[in-house]
Scaffold this motif. Structure first.
Motif, PDB file in Angstrom:
ATOM      1  N   PRO A  88      -9.542   7.415  13.871  1.00  0.00           N
ATOM      2  CA  PRO A  88      -9.141   6.104  13.352  1.00  0.00           C
ATOM      3  C   PRO A  88      -7.942   6.226  12.435  1.00  0.00           C
ATOM      4  CG  PRO A  88     -11.511   6.375  13.226  1.00  0.00           C
ATOM      5  CD  PRO A  88     -10.963   7.713  13.644  1.00  0.00           C
ATOM      6  N   ALA A  89      -7.085   5.240  12.479  1.00  0.00           N
ATOM      7  CA  ALA A  89      -5.804   5.324  11.764  1.00  0.00           C
ATOM      8  C   ALA A  89      -5.980   5.618  10.288  1.00  0.00           C
ATOM      9  CB  ALA A  89      -5.019   4.031  11.953  1.00  0.00           C
ATOM     10  N   VAL A  90      -6.995   5.048   9.656  1.00  0.00           N
ATOM     11  CA  VAL A  90      -7.179   5.229   8.214  1.00  0.00           C
ATOM     12  C   VAL A  90      -7.466   6.680   7.871  1.00  0.00           C
ATOM     13  CG1 VAL A  90      -9.676   4.797   8.142  1.00  0.00           C
ATOM     14  CG2 VAL A  90      -8.253   4.195   6.183  1.00  0.00           C
ATOM     15  N   SER A  91      -7.986   7.432   8.843  1.00  0.00           N
ATOM     16  CA  SER A  91      -8.341   8.818   8.607  1.00  0.00           C
ATOM     17  C   SER A  91      -7.150   9.753   8.713  1.00  0.00           C
ATOM     18  CB  SER A  91      -9.412   9.265   9.599  1.00  0.00           C
ATOM     19  OG  SER A  91      -9.791  10.598   9.392  1.00  0.00           O
ATOM     20  N   THR A  92      -6.041   9.274   9.267  1.00  0.00           N
ATOM     21  CA  THR A  92      -4.909  10.163   9.477  1.00  0.00           C
ATOM     22  C   THR A  92      -4.083  10.363   8.217  1.00  0.00           C
ATOM     23  OG1 THR A  92      -3.497   8.324  10.175  1.00  0.00           O
ATOM     24  CG2 THR A  92      -4.762   9.466  11.881  1.00  0.00           C
ATOM     25  N   ALA A  93      -4.314   9.534   7.190  1.00  0.00           N
ATOM     26  CA  ALA A  93      -3.541   9.640   5.947  1.00  0.00           C
ATOM     27  C   ALA A  93      -4.136  10.737   5.065  1.00  0.00           C
ATOM     28  CB  ALA A  93      -3.523   8.304   5.217  1.00  0.00           C
ATOM     29  N   GLU A  94      -4.146  11.981   5.568  1.00  0.00           N
ATOM     30  CA  GLU A  94      -4.818  13.064   4.859  1.00  0.00           C
ATOM     31  C   GLU A  94      -4.143  13.377   3.533  1.00  0.00           C
ATOM     32  OE1 GLU A  94      -6.011  16.510   6.846  1.00  0.00           O
ATOM     33  OE2 GLU A  94      -6.962  15.459   8.509  1.00  0.00           O
ATOM     34  N   ASN A  95      -2.844  13.160   3.447  1.00  0.00           N
ATOM     35  CA  ASN A  95      -2.173  13.452   2.178  1.00  0.00           C
ATOM     36  C   ASN A  95      -2.678  12.567   1.049  1.00  0.00           C
ATOM     37  OD1 ASN A  95      -0.660  15.474   3.286  1.00  0.00           O
ATOM     38  ND2 ASN A  95       1.140  14.197   3.667  1.00  0.00           N
ATOM     39  N   LEU A  96      -3.147  11.369   1.399  1.00  0.00           N
ATOM     40  CA  LEU A  96      -3.702  10.473   0.394  1.00  0.00           C
ATOM     41  C   LEU A  96      -4.894  11.118  -0.293  1.00  0.00           C
ATOM     42  CD1 LEU A  96      -3.791   7.667  -0.920  1.00  0.00           C
ATOM     43  CD2 LEU A  96      -5.220   6.908   0.965  1.00  0.00           C
ATOM     44  N   SER A  97      -5.598  11.965   0.429  1.00  0.00           N
ATOM     45  CA  SER A  97      -6.769  12.620  -0.119  1.00  0.00           C
ATOM     46  C   SER A  97      -6.454  13.989  -0.708  1.00  0.00           C
ATOM     47  CB  SER A  97      -7.833  12.780   0.976  1.00  0.00           C
ATOM     48  OG  SER A  97      -8.168  11.547   1.532  1.00  0.00           O
ATOM     49  N   LYS A  98      -5.486  14.660  -0.165  1.00  0.00           N
ATOM     50  CA  LYS A  98      -5.290  16.065  -0.500  1.00  0.00           C
ATOM     51  C   LYS A  98      -4.109  16.331  -1.427  1.00  0.00           C
ATOM     52  CE  LYS A  98      -7.528  17.575   3.731  1.00  0.00           C
ATOM     53  NZ  LYS A  98      -7.437  18.324   4.985  1.00  0.00           N
ATOM     54  N   GLU A  99      -3.370  15.312  -1.751  1.00  0.00           N
ATOM     55  CA  GLU A  99      -2.260  15.470  -2.687  1.00  0.00           C
ATOM     56  C   GLU A  99      -2.265  14.276  -3.651  1.00  0.00           C
ATOM     57  OE1 GLU A  99       1.376  15.727  -0.574  1.00  0.00           O
ATOM     58  OE2 GLU A  99       0.768  17.437   0.648  1.00  0.00           O
ATOM     59  N   LYS A 100      -1.851  14.518  -4.876  1.00  0.00           N
ATOM     60  CA  LYS A 100      -1.766  13.426  -5.830  1.00  0.00           C
ATOM     61  C   LYS A 100      -0.618  12.514  -5.452  1.00  0.00           C
ATOM     62  CE  LYS A 100      -1.578  12.297 -10.727  1.00  0.00           C
ATOM     63  NZ  LYS A 100      -1.599  12.788 -12.117  1.00  0.00           N
ATOM     64  N   GLN A 101      -0.914  11.232  -5.361  1.00  0.00           N
ATOM     65  CA  GLN A 101       0.087  10.228  -5.049  1.00  0.00           C
ATOM     66  C   GLN A 101       0.525   9.523  -6.330  1.00  0.00           C
ATOM     67  OE1 GLN A 101       0.995   9.882  -1.665  1.00  0.00           O
ATOM     68  NE2 GLN A 101      -0.355  11.657  -1.493  1.00  0.00           N
ATOM     69  N   LYS A 102       1.644   8.835  -6.238  1.00  0.00           N
ATOM     70  CA  LYS A 102       2.096   8.053  -7.393  1.00  0.00           C
ATOM     71  C   LYS A 102       1.182   6.860  -7.621  1.00  0.00           C
ATOM     72  CE  LYS A 102       7.069   9.073  -7.496  1.00  0.00           C
ATOM     73  NZ  LYS A 102       8.420   8.471  -7.404  1.00  0.00           N
ATOM     74  N   TRP A 103       0.788   6.215  -6.512  1.00  0.00           N
ATOM     75  CA  TRP A 103      -0.025   5.010  -6.608  1.00  0.00           C
ATOM     76  C   TRP A 103      -1.491   5.389  -6.718  1.00  0.00           C
ATOM     77  CZ3 TRP A 103      -2.169   1.480  -2.363  1.00  0.00           C
ATOM     78  CH2 TRP A 103      -2.654   0.289  -2.925  1.00  0.00           C
ATOM     79  N   ILE A 104      -2.097   5.059  -7.851  1.00  0.00           N
ATOM     80  CA  ILE A 104      -3.520   5.300  -8.068  1.00  0.00           C
ATOM     81  C   ILE A 104      -4.226   3.964  -7.879  1.00  0.00           C
ATOM     82  CG2 ILE A 104      -5.260   6.126  -9.686  1.00  0.00           C
ATOM     83  CD1 ILE A 104      -3.301   8.272  -8.763  1.00  0.00           C
ATOM     84  N   SER A 105      -4.888   3.807  -6.747  1.00  0.00           N
ATOM     85  CA  SER A 105      -5.456   2.513  -6.371  1.00  0.00           C
ATOM     86  C   SER A 105      -6.821   2.298  -6.995  1.00  0.00           C
ATOM     87  CB  SER A 105      -5.570   2.410  -4.846  1.00  0.00           C
ATOM     88  OG  SER A 105      -6.301   1.256  -4.484  1.00  0.00           O
ATOM     89  N   GLY A 106      -6.899   1.367  -7.942  1.00  0.00           N
ATOM     90  CA  GLY A 106      -8.177   0.989  -8.522  1.00  0.00           C
ATOM     91  C   GLY A 106      -9.046   0.211  -7.565  1.00  0.00           C
TER      92      GLY A 106
ATOM     93  N   PHE B 200       0.823  -1.213   0.000  1.00  0.00           N
ATOM     94  CA  PHE B 200       0.000   0.000   0.000  1.00  0.00           C
ATOM     95  C   PHE B 200       0.858   1.265   0.000  1.00  0.00           C
ATOM     96  CE2 PHE B 200      -2.625  -3.346   1.807  1.00  0.00           C
ATOM     97  CZ  PHE B 200      -3.820  -3.178   1.148  1.00  0.00           C
ATOM     98  N   ASP B 201       2.033   1.167  -0.542  1.00  0.00           N
ATOM     99  CA  ASP B 201       2.978   2.291  -0.586  1.00  0.00           C
ATOM    100  C   ASP B 201       2.486   3.359  -1.560  1.00  0.00           C
ATOM    101  OD1 ASP B 201       5.111   4.004  -0.705  1.00  0.00           O
ATOM    102  OD2 ASP B 201       6.535   2.546  -1.500  1.00  0.00           O
ATOM    103  N   ASN B 202       2.186   4.531  -1.070  1.00  0.00           N
ATOM    104  CA  ASN B 202       1.683   5.599  -1.932  1.00  0.00           C
ATOM    105  C   ASN B 202       2.753   6.202  -2.835  1.00  0.00           C
ATOM    106  OD1 ASN B 202      -1.004   5.537  -0.939  1.00  0.00           O
ATOM    107  ND2 ASN B 202      -0.335   6.636   0.885  1.00  0.00           N
TER     108      ASN B 202
ATOM    109  N   ALA C  21     -12.675  11.815  -7.649  1.00  0.00           N
ATOM    110  CA  ALA C  21     -11.297  11.762  -8.141  1.00  0.00           C
ATOM    111  C   ALA C  21     -10.434  11.034  -7.125  1.00  0.00           C
ATOM    112  CB  ALA C  21     -10.765  13.168  -8.398  1.00  0.00           C
ATOM    113  N   PHE C  22      -9.186  10.802  -7.490  1.00  0.00           N
ATOM    114  CA  PHE C  22      -8.255  10.102  -6.610  1.00  0.00           C
ATOM    115  C   PHE C  22      -7.545  11.035  -5.638  1.00  0.00           C
ATOM    116  CE2 PHE C  22      -8.853   7.133 -10.078  1.00  0.00           C
ATOM    117  CZ  PHE C  22      -8.956   5.918  -9.410  1.00  0.00           C
ATOM    118  N   TYR C  23      -7.763  12.323  -5.767  1.00  0.00           N
ATOM    119  CA  TYR C  23      -7.235  13.299  -4.819  1.00  0.00           C
ATOM    120  C   TYR C  23      -8.055  14.567  -4.961  1.00  0.00           C
ATOM    121  CZ  TYR C  23      -4.907  14.723  -9.114  1.00  0.00           C
ATOM    122  OH  TYR C  23      -4.650  15.092 -10.411  1.00  0.00           O
ATOM    123  N   LEU C  24      -7.975  15.438  -3.966  1.00  0.00           N
ATOM    124  CA  LEU C  24      -8.779  16.641  -3.932  1.00  0.00           C
ATOM    125  C   LEU C  24      -8.000  17.853  -4.430  1.00  0.00           C
ATOM    126  CD1 LEU C  24     -10.396  16.265  -0.388  1.00  0.00           C
ATOM    127  CD2 LEU C  24     -11.360  15.600  -2.593  1.00  0.00           C
TER     128      LEU C  24
END
Length: 431
Positions: free
Chosen positions: A278-296, A189-191, A254-257
């Motif tokens: 919750p831990a899953v909610s702390t990964a705000e960069n996953l939502s607010k910045e474009k990552q290399k990994w685009i998870s289908g 799950f490496d972004n 979209a995959f990021y905001l």
């Protein structure tokens, strides 16, 4: 007096929805026009508001459409409880695995164009999987402990296997076997990885099952995203935008905001036991910045109204507002039982595609395959899925109905709300 207040609240909801949606989708003047009870729909409001008031959930956005018309659309509670930001109709949610149906539609669009053969080996499109092995746990005679032995595949993993989760690929956190442990240690799950790099990494791991021999939820749909990239010649996120979300008018999916969208992101509330979100909610960069990994398999963000446009397209047999993504025949195949008879199936609560629940899995969705066994309301042929952070949807072709629930909460807490929402919706039907 309470009855009048309830009916007035429902009326306000519908008027609000009508003005908000504008040209998005038609709205019924009153729920009774599409066979739903205003009084019984108010139970939905009362139930979720009660859960918000007692601190169980931060807020929710809930939507029901029947006969092609919006019948109920309400936002309750908080977009961010700690910051006291009220939930708004256009709040954006991390939808996680509700990404999977969209990715599956992308694959089937390319299949309709003759560019993907659903029965072809995955290695035809991704050569990295040509020599993949299957791991079998055996007791080591020397140590008397379980160890893995690698075997050749009895038949190649196909694109169909990826779509229906019979590929042998798994999610590491969903099991304790030695194979699951290997997946957990592989940083899948490496972004900071590209889809191409992800596929290379994944293809070096053993399968948990022979392809086609078992249903187990896993990273299959992320592999489909890479196939779409390879076949279309464009990045996966651009394909989804150009071919699906933009044509359907899903402008907040979209995959990021963007910077303008970021303030609308809904958050889970702080867990009183830990004092943290919750831990899953702390990964705000996953939502607010474009990552290399685009998870289908789980990377999209969306709104209730955006996802409803996707649902309406499905319910319409692949078309919305003159835009056709798929043919009705293709959708009929996607929403039919695709799991081979007699193979093991695993799953979670009401989402499990098991014979005990009268459910199965198609090409991208779980489907209800039997009139009996399942205690939850629904129809044979309805199809559905949920996200790891509390979101849920289902489409019921028999009733010409779909519903979307957007909540942000840990997945293990969300089943109660999925099931309650389903019962509350069907309980409001008048015909």
């Amino acid at each position: 007096m309470n009855r009048k207040r309830t009916l007035l609240a429902t009326c306000v909801v519908l008027c609000w929805a009508s003005s908000l949606w504008g040209q998005n989708l038609p709205t019924s003047k009153r729920p009774e026009d599409v066979g739903l009870s205003s009084e019984r729909l108010a139970r939905i409001t009362n139930f979720f508001q009660g859960e918000i008031d007692k601190g169980a959930i931060p807020g929710a956005t809930l939507l029901i459409d029947r006969d092609g018309k919006l019948a109920f659309f309400q936002s309750l509670g908080f977009q961010d409880r700690e910051k006291k930001i009220p939930m708004k109709p256009d709040a954006i949610f991390r939808i996680f695995s509700m990404t999977k149906p969209i990715t599956s539609v992308a694959v089937m669009m390319l299949a309709e164009e003759g560019k993907i053969d659903l029965l072809a080996p995955v290695s035809k499109y991704l050569p990295e999987f040509k020599d993949v092995k299957v791991a079998v746990e055996k007791i080591d005679a020397t140590t008397n402990k379980p160890a893995l032995a690698l075997e050749d595949v009895q038949r190649p993993m196909t694109v169909q296997d990826l779509l229906r989760h019979t590929s042998g690929l798994v999610y590491g956190p969903f099991g304790n076997s030695l194979v699951h442990q290997i997946y957990n240690k592989s940083n899948l799950f490496d972004n900071n990885q590209t889809l191409a790099e992800f596929v290379i990494k994944l293809s070096k791991l053993p399968l948990a099952h022979q392809p086609g021999s078992a249903w187990e939820y896993g990273m299959s749909t992320d592999v489909l995203g890479r196939i779409v990239e390879v076949i279309s010649g464009m990045p996966f996120d651009r394909f989804v935008e150009n071919r699906i979300t933009k044509p359907l008018g899903m402008h907040d999916t979209a995959f990021y905001l963007s910077a303008a969208q970021a303030p609308r992101l809904a958050e889970a509330q702080i867990d009183p036991a830990t004092g943290k979100r919750p831990a899953v909610s702390t990964a705000e960069n996953l939502s607010k910045e474009k990552q290399k990994w685009i998870s289908g398999g789980g990377g999209l963000l969306s709104t209730a109204s955006d996802y409803s446009r996707f649902c309406q397209m499905l319910l319409n047999g692949g078309e919305l507002d003159g835009v056709r993504l798929l043919s009705p025949k293709t959708l009929a195949v996607m929403t039919s039982d695709q799991i081979p008879l007699g193979i093991p199936r695993s799953g979670y609560e009401d989402l499990a595609p098991t014979l005990e629940l009268g459910q199965s899995f198609g090409l991208g969705f779980a489907v209800r395959a039997d009139v009996g066994h399942n205690p939850l309301s629904g129809s044979v042929g309805d199809y559905f899925w949920a996200g790891a952070f509390g979101t849920y949807f289902w489409v019921d072709p028999q009733e010409k109905l779909f519903a979307v629930m957007m909540v942000q909460m840990p997945f293990e807490q969300s089943g109660y709300y999925r099931r309650a929402f389903r019962e509350l919706v069907y309980g409001a039907l008048l015909r």
